[in-house]
Each structure stands twice: as structure tokens, then as C-alpha cells.
Scaffold this motif. Structure first.
Motif, PDB file in Angstrom:
ATOM      1  N   ILE A 153      18.246  13.536   5.414  1.00  0.00           N
ATOM      2  CA  ILE A 153      17.410  12.654   4.426  1.00  0.00           C
ATOM      3  C   ILE A 153      18.765  10.685   4.954  1.00  0.00           C
ATOM      4  CG2 ILE A 153      17.839  14.318   2.855  1.00  0.00           C
ATOM      5  CD1 ILE A 153      19.367  12.567   1.493  1.00  0.00           C
ATOM      6  N   MET A 154      19.003  10.930   6.007  1.00  0.00           N
ATOM      7  CA  MET A 154      20.534   9.690   6.477  1.00  0.00           C
ATOM      8  C   MET A 154      18.907   8.825   6.600  1.00  0.00           C
ATOM      9  SD  MET A 154      22.690   9.269   6.811  1.00  0.00           S
ATOM     10  CE  MET A 154      23.757  11.220   7.735  1.00  0.00           C
ATOM     11  N   PRO A 155      17.457   9.412   7.333  1.00  0.00           N
ATOM     12  CA  PRO A 155      17.145   7.781   6.860  1.00  0.00           C
ATOM     13  C   PRO A 155      16.378   7.090   6.066  1.00  0.00           C
ATOM     14  CG  PRO A 155      15.820   9.024   8.478  1.00  0.00           C
ATOM     15  CD  PRO A 155      17.379  10.018   7.891  1.00  0.00           C
ATOM     16  N   LEU A 156      16.521   8.332   5.044  1.00  0.00           N
ATOM     17  CA  LEU A 156      16.257   7.089   3.361  1.00  0.00           C
ATOM     18  C   LEU A 156      17.185   6.592   2.696  1.00  0.00           C
ATOM     19  CD1 LEU A 156      14.075  10.807   1.602  1.00  0.00           C
ATOM     20  CD2 LEU A 156      13.477   8.662   3.121  1.00  0.00           C
ATOM     21  N   MET A 157      18.891   6.298   3.602  1.00  0.00           N
ATOM     22  CA  MET A 157      19.947   6.440   2.358  1.00  0.00           C
ATOM     23  C   MET A 157      19.650   4.629   1.819  1.00  0.00           C
ATOM     24  SD  MET A 157      21.374   8.017   1.545  1.00  0.00           S
ATOM     25  CE  MET A 157      22.484   7.801   0.717  1.00  0.00           C
ATOM     26  N   LYS A 158      19.513   4.223   3.496  1.00  0.00           N
ATOM     27  CA  LYS A 158      18.754   2.653   3.399  1.00  0.00           C
ATOM     28  C   LYS A 158      18.111   1.449   2.736  1.00  0.00           C
ATOM     29  CE  LYS A 158      16.237   2.136   7.997  1.00  0.00           C
ATOM     30  NZ  LYS A 158      15.335   3.488   7.672  1.00  0.00           N
ATOM     31  N   GLN A 159      16.827   2.790   1.594  1.00  0.00           N
ATOM     32  CA  GLN A 159      15.989   2.634   1.370  1.00  0.00           C
ATOM     33  C   GLN A 159      16.526   2.524  -0.211  1.00  0.00           C
ATOM     34  OE1 GLN A 159      12.465   4.567   3.791  1.00  0.00           O
ATOM     35  NE2 GLN A 159      11.956   4.942   1.505  1.00  0.00           N
ATOM     36  N   ILE A 160      17.459   3.565  -0.483  1.00  0.00           N
ATOM     37  CA  ILE A 160      17.761   2.753  -1.942  1.00  0.00           C
ATOM     38  C   ILE A 160      18.621   1.851  -2.153  1.00  0.00           C
ATOM     39  CG2 ILE A 160      20.106   4.394  -3.370  1.00  0.00           C
ATOM     40  CD1 ILE A 160      19.938   6.170  -1.366  1.00  0.00           C
ATOM     41  N   GLY A 167      22.014  16.736  -5.381  1.00  0.00           N
ATOM     42  CA  GLY A 167      22.824  15.520  -4.906  1.00  0.00           C
ATOM     43  C   GLY A 167      21.457  14.639  -3.833  1.00  0.00           C
ATOM     44  N   ARG A 168      21.288  15.925  -2.592  1.00  0.00           N
ATOM     45  CA  ARG A 168      20.298  15.345  -2.003  1.00  0.00           C
ATOM     46  C   ARG A 168      19.323  14.636  -2.735  1.00  0.00           C
ATOM     47  NH1 ARG A 168      16.959  19.082   1.304  1.00  0.00           N
ATOM     48  NH2 ARG A 168      16.139  19.587  -0.541  1.00  0.00           N
ATOM     49  N   ASN A 169      18.681  15.840  -4.087  1.00  0.00           N
ATOM     50  CA  ASN A 169      17.610  15.529  -4.437  1.00  0.00           C
ATOM     51  C   ASN A 169      17.626  14.026  -4.765  1.00  0.00           C
ATOM     52  OD1 ASN A 169      16.485  18.210  -3.810  1.00  0.00           O
ATOM     53  ND2 ASN A 169      17.215  19.242  -5.568  1.00  0.00           N
ATOM     54  N   VAL A 170      18.357  13.642  -5.608  1.00  0.00           N
ATOM     55  CA  VAL A 170      18.181  12.278  -5.975  1.00  0.00           C
ATOM     56  C   VAL A 170      18.484  11.148  -5.318  1.00  0.00           C
ATOM     57  CG1 VAL A 170      19.775  12.870  -8.789  1.00  0.00           C
ATOM     58  CG2 VAL A 170      20.944  12.732  -7.119  1.00  0.00           C
ATOM     59  N   LEU A 171      19.227  11.349  -4.174  1.00  0.00           N
ATOM     60  CA  LEU A 171      19.268  10.368  -2.692  1.00  0.00           C
ATOM     61  C   LEU A 171      17.712  10.687  -2.508  1.00  0.00           C
ATOM     62  CD1 LEU A 171      22.936  11.584  -0.783  1.00  0.00           C
ATOM     63  CD2 LEU A 171      22.392   9.626  -2.266  1.00  0.00           C
ATOM     64  N   ALA A 172      17.329  11.214  -2.443  1.00  0.00           N
ATOM     65  CA  ALA A 172      15.797  10.768  -1.898  1.00  0.00           C
ATOM     66  C   ALA A 172      14.870   9.897  -2.881  1.00  0.00           C
ATOM     67  CB  ALA A 172      15.375  12.635  -1.848  1.00  0.00           C
ATOM     68  N   VAL A 173      14.881  10.918  -4.388  1.00  0.00           N
ATOM     69  CA  VAL A 173      13.974  10.321  -6.002  1.00  0.00           C
ATOM     70  C   VAL A 173      14.169   8.772  -5.170  1.00  0.00           C
ATOM     71  CG1 VAL A 173      13.529  10.323  -8.128  1.00  0.00           C
ATOM     72  CG2 VAL A 173      13.861  12.299  -6.496  1.00  0.00           C
ATOM     73  N   ALA A 174      15.824   8.450  -5.279  1.00  0.00           N
ATOM     74  CA  ALA A 174      16.088   6.886  -5.704  1.00  0.00           C
ATOM     75  C   ALA A 174      15.748   5.913  -4.517  1.00  0.00           C
ATOM     76  CB  ALA A 174      17.990   6.561  -5.718  1.00  0.00           C
ATOM     77  N   ALA A 175      15.314   6.760  -2.927  1.00  0.00           N
ATOM     78  CA  ALA A 175      14.736   5.797  -2.046  1.00  0.00           C
ATOM     79  C   ALA A 175      13.528   5.544  -2.628  1.00  0.00           C
ATOM     80  CB  ALA A 175      15.147   6.501  -1.063  1.00  0.00           C
ATOM     81  N   VAL A 176      12.786   6.329  -3.281  1.00  0.00           N
ATOM     82  CA  VAL A 176      10.861   5.992  -3.109  1.00  0.00           C
ATOM     83  C   VAL A 176      10.327   5.632  -4.362  1.00  0.00           C
ATOM     84  CG1 VAL A 176      10.746   7.637  -0.861  1.00  0.00           C
ATOM     85  CG2 VAL A 176      10.547   8.306  -3.314  1.00  0.00           C
ATOM     86  N   ASP A 177      11.829   6.270  -5.543  1.00  0.00           N
ATOM     87  CA  ASP A 177      11.245   5.926  -6.826  1.00  0.00           C
ATOM     88  C   ASP A 177      11.985   4.638  -7.716  1.00  0.00           C
ATOM     89  OD1 ASP A 177      10.107   6.026  -9.715  1.00  0.00           O
ATOM     90  OD2 ASP A 177       9.439   8.348  -9.369  1.00  0.00           O
ATOM     91  N   ARG A 178      11.115   3.689  -7.639  1.00  0.00           N
ATOM     92  CA  ARG A 178      12.468   2.344  -8.100  1.00  0.00           C
ATOM     93  C   ARG A 178      11.918   2.456  -9.701  1.00  0.00           C
ATOM     94  NH1 ARG A 178      15.059   1.354  -5.152  1.00  0.00           N
ATOM     95  NH2 ARG A 178      14.212   0.707  -2.856  1.00  0.00           N
ATOM     96  N   ARG A 179      11.423   3.105 -10.693  1.00  0.00           N
ATOM     97  CA  ARG A 179      11.976   3.386 -12.067  1.00  0.00           C
ATOM     98  C   ARG A 179      13.002   3.769 -12.293  1.00  0.00           C
ATOM     99  NH1 ARG A 179       7.286   8.059 -13.659  1.00  0.00           N
ATOM    100  NH2 ARG A 179       7.803   9.145 -11.469  1.00  0.00           N
ATOM    101  N   ILE A 180      14.196   4.210 -11.684  1.00  0.00           N
ATOM    102  CA  ILE A 180      15.189   4.274 -11.156  1.00  0.00           C
ATOM    103  C   ILE A 180      16.561   2.903 -11.269  1.00  0.00           C
ATOM    104  CG2 ILE A 180      17.386   5.748 -10.069  1.00  0.00           C
ATOM    105  CD1 ILE A 180      15.339   7.696 -11.492  1.00  0.00           C
ATOM    106  N   LYS A 181      16.886   3.128 -12.313  1.00  0.00           N
ATOM    107  CA  LYS A 181      18.286   2.215 -12.939  1.00  0.00           C
ATOM    108  C   LYS A 181      19.724   2.269 -11.970  1.00  0.00           C
ATOM    109  CE  LYS A 181      19.372  -1.656 -15.047  1.00  0.00           C
ATOM    110  NZ  LYS A 181      18.204  -3.168 -14.770  1.00  0.00           N
TER     111      LYS A 181
END
Length: 280
Positions: free
Chosen positions: A206-213, A102-116
């Protein structure tokens, strides 16, 4: 290094949307994921499941070592692989992960716009030496740090890595989950991870990444109380994320989503991906 997994697609004509799935700390593609995949395929969505590097059917050494940054790269590699498949719609890719996954997918979603869209079950949000020491040294941080240093030195001298083994006590929360395993779930399960799997890493918070999702749609499925990954931290992470987002909180411990609440969690995942991958 090869990652290995499997792809299931609907019987209908493609290209199909797809959800990429991987498990948590020490988890394998045979755990929980097949039930989610069956629900997705029945709803017209493909499912691509894989084992992280060093685990299960995938390559990588040392065996059963959690490479925290490597697992995030593994998810991104799986996304890339999916975009090469003629029966998959590269514009409709979702990701699902649970616990450490779950942590991994949050990080991926924050940086990879290929994700719908993304769904994170009971995700790990932040860790600390105190958090990991609770797993391996009864909370003794000094003993934990000494063990990590000794393990690094031993490896430099050519010795085998130290392993932490998972007890199968069915009276514990995690043991109640392991007790449901059949032959397929146990096929690649060595009941262990390396000590270094609990070493601090640059992505321990990964809290700082949450706003980037955002604007990628996010659903979180949580339990309360979650003593393993902290419901309070999960709720704070959810609050930090932008819209669109959705949350479900079920009563019980961290592992109950794999047992008593499994059908509810699977249905909630299916519905989220149907909403965002199959509807205009």
C-alpha cells in the motif's frame, strides 16, 4: 452477508462524532478495542466496533478466513452504516485500526473522503511470499506456494480449507498478548486462520496509496523494533504521506501496544480523535 458489532455513545445529547474500529489479522472486536472505545466515549466521541466478514459475530464463509480486499470494503460499509444513524454526525467520522487493521484503515483513508481523520497502529505496509512463508513454512517459499496450490485444488474438490493455528506460547511476543485474554476475548477466538489468509493479494503493497491520504489527518503509532510489520517500512510509509500527520514510536515489539504500552496507545488515540473530531 451481515457484519455485526456494537455502538457506544456518550450520555450527552447528539449527534456525536464517531470512530469506527476493527482489529488485525485474526483479531476480534473484543481485543483492545473496548479500552479505546471507553476512552473515546468519556471524551464525547462515539465508538463503532465490528468483526470483519468470516470472523467473530459477523457472517461469512469459510470461517476465520482473512479476505484482504473484503476487509477494506467492510470498513467502508461500516462508514456507510454510521452515516445512517440519527445520533451520529456523518461529517465527523474517524477510523482506527491496528496491525493488518492498520493497513486497512490506511487504504480506506486513501480512497474514502468521508473520513475526517485516521489512526493506524503498527500497520502492515508491504508483504511478499517470503513474509508470509515465515508464518507457515519456516520461511520455505516453495513449500508455502505448494501448500497454497494444494489448498486451492482441495477446495475445488469440495474439501475443507486448511487452517494455520496460533500457538499460545506465553514466552513469545504474540503469546504474551494472548495470555492477557479473559473469557470475553476468547468467546469467538478459534486460534486459527485459513491458509488462504496468507495468500498474495493485489493490495500487498500500500506504499503507493500513502500520498493519497492527505489532506486527511493521519497519526501512526509504532513500535521499534517491530519484527512482524517492519518499523523501517512503516517509517518509510509515514514519510511518503502528506501533511497533516503525527507519529509516535514506542520501544518494544509489535504486540507491546496491547500490553505494557496499552494505556499510552489508548491515550494517544483518544487525543488524536478529540483534536480532529471535536475541535473547530
Amino acid at each position: 452477508m451481515k457484519l455485526r458489532g456494537w455502538l457506544a455513545t456518550p450520555d450527552t445529547r447528539g449527534p456525536h462524532p464517531v470512530v469506527i474500529l476493527a482489529h488485525g489479522l485474526g483479531g476480534l472486536k473484543e481485543w483492545t478495542i473496548p479500552a479505546v472505545a471507553r476512552a473515546l466515549v468519556a471524551a464525547g466521541i462515539g465508538a463503532l466496533a465490528f468483526d470483519y466478514r468470516n470472523f467473530g459475530d459477523s457472517e461469512g464463509l469459510p470461517r476465520d478466513e482473512v479476505d484482504h480486499t473484503g476487509q477494506i470494503e467492510d470498513f467502508r460499509s461500516a462508514i456507510t452504516f454510521a452515516t445512517t444513524l440519527p445520533d451520529i454526525d456523518a461529517a465527523r467520522i474517524g477510523i482506527w485500526g491496528t496491525s493488518l487493521g492498520g493497513r486497512n484503515v490506511l487504504a480506506v483513508a486513501a480512497v474514502d473522503r468521508r473520513i475526517k481523520c485516521v489512526l493506524a497502529q503498527v500497520p502492515l505496509i508491504t508483504t511478499s511470499p517470503e513474509h508470509w512463508a515465515a508464518f507457515i513454512s519456516d520461511g520455505d517459499v516453495d513449500a508455502y506456494e505448494r501448500a497454497l496450490a494444494d489448498d486451492r485444488r482441495d477446495r475445488a474438490l469440495g474439501k475443507e480449507p486448511r487452517y494455520i493455528y496460533f500457538p499460545e506460547d506465553p514466552t513469545t511476543d504474540y503469546g504474551s498478548h494472548f495470555a492477557t485474554f479473559g473469557d470475553e476475548e476468547r468467546r469467538n477466538w478459534n486460534k486459527r486462520v485459513t491458509l488462504r489468509s496468507f495468500e498474495p493479494t493485489p493490495i500487498d503493497d500500500i506504499m503507493p496509496l500513502m500520498k493519497q491520504i492527505a489532506p486527511t489527518p493521519l497519526r501512526m503509532i509504532l513500535t521499534n523494533p517491530d519484527a512482524d510489520c517492519s518499523t523501517d517500512l512503516q517509517l518509510a510509509a509515514y514519510a511518503a504521506a502528506g501533511e497533516p500527520k503525527s507519529i509516535m514510536v514506542l520501544p518494544g515489539h509489535h504486540y507491546i501496544l496491547y500490553t505494557e504500552w496499552k494505556d499510552v496507545a489508548v491515550a494517544a488515540a483518544r487525543d488524536w480523535f478529540v483534536e480532529h473530531l471535536t475541535r473547530e
